[in-house]
Design a protein around this motif. Structure first.
Motif: not given
Length: 159
Positions: A91-120
């Motif tokens: 799941g993406y919740s831990r990565a999303m927390w890291a993005a929020r801590e970094a005050e990011a507008d966009i989070l880019l990550c791979g690893h799953t090999h499954i494409a995903l594009d969402r506004d959360l």
């Protein structure tokens, strides 16, 4: 307008990355890990003026390449990571927390090999999937005036 090509999980298929670059003609190329040596080879094949950044992934072994970076592109803060350290396969919740801590507008990550594009909830999450092979995918972000445009594309040979 700046076009950003987002690649991940190339696993030795540098030709697939080169196809995506030729098709999209981006201003900036971001590689989200697995494998750093693919990124290095792509860099050798492209003009020296091509802007590129990468992070390492779980298959990269010992490297001095960081496992995440924060970039400012056209006024948007982008957190790029491979995602394995945040267990994105679960799941993406831990990565999303890291993005929020970094005050990011966009989070880019791979690893799953499954494409995903969402506004959360005000954070845009893009996983370009794996660019490798005949069913590979990659991401494109267009940044400039107005809202960013995001898309996932198939990376078939000969198309």
């Amino acid at each position: 307008m700046k076009k950003v090509l987002v690649l991940s999980d190339s696993h030795g298929d540098v030709d697939a990355m080169e196809r995506a670059v030729a098709r999209e003609r981006p201003d900036l190329i971001l590689h989200l890990g697995d494998l750093c040596r693919d990124f290095d080879e792509l860099q050798r094949r492209l003009p020296i003026t091509q802007a590129m950044q990468n992070v390492c992934g779980n298959c990269d072994g010992f490297t001095e390449v960081p496992d995440q970076r924060v970039l400012l592109v056209e006024g948007k803060r982008i957190l790029m990571m491979h995602g394995h350290r945040y267990e994105v396969k679960l799941g993406y919740s831990r990565a999303m927390w890291a993005a929020r801590e970094a005050e990011a507008d966009i989070l880019l990550c791979g690893h799953t090999h499954i494409a995903l594009d969402r506004d959360l909830m005000g954070l845009h999450l893009m996983n370009p999937g794996s660019c490798r092979g005949s069913r590979g995918t990659y991401g494109v972000i267009e940044l400039g005036e107005g809202e960013p445009l995001f898309r996932i594309e198939e990376n078939r040979a000969g198309v």
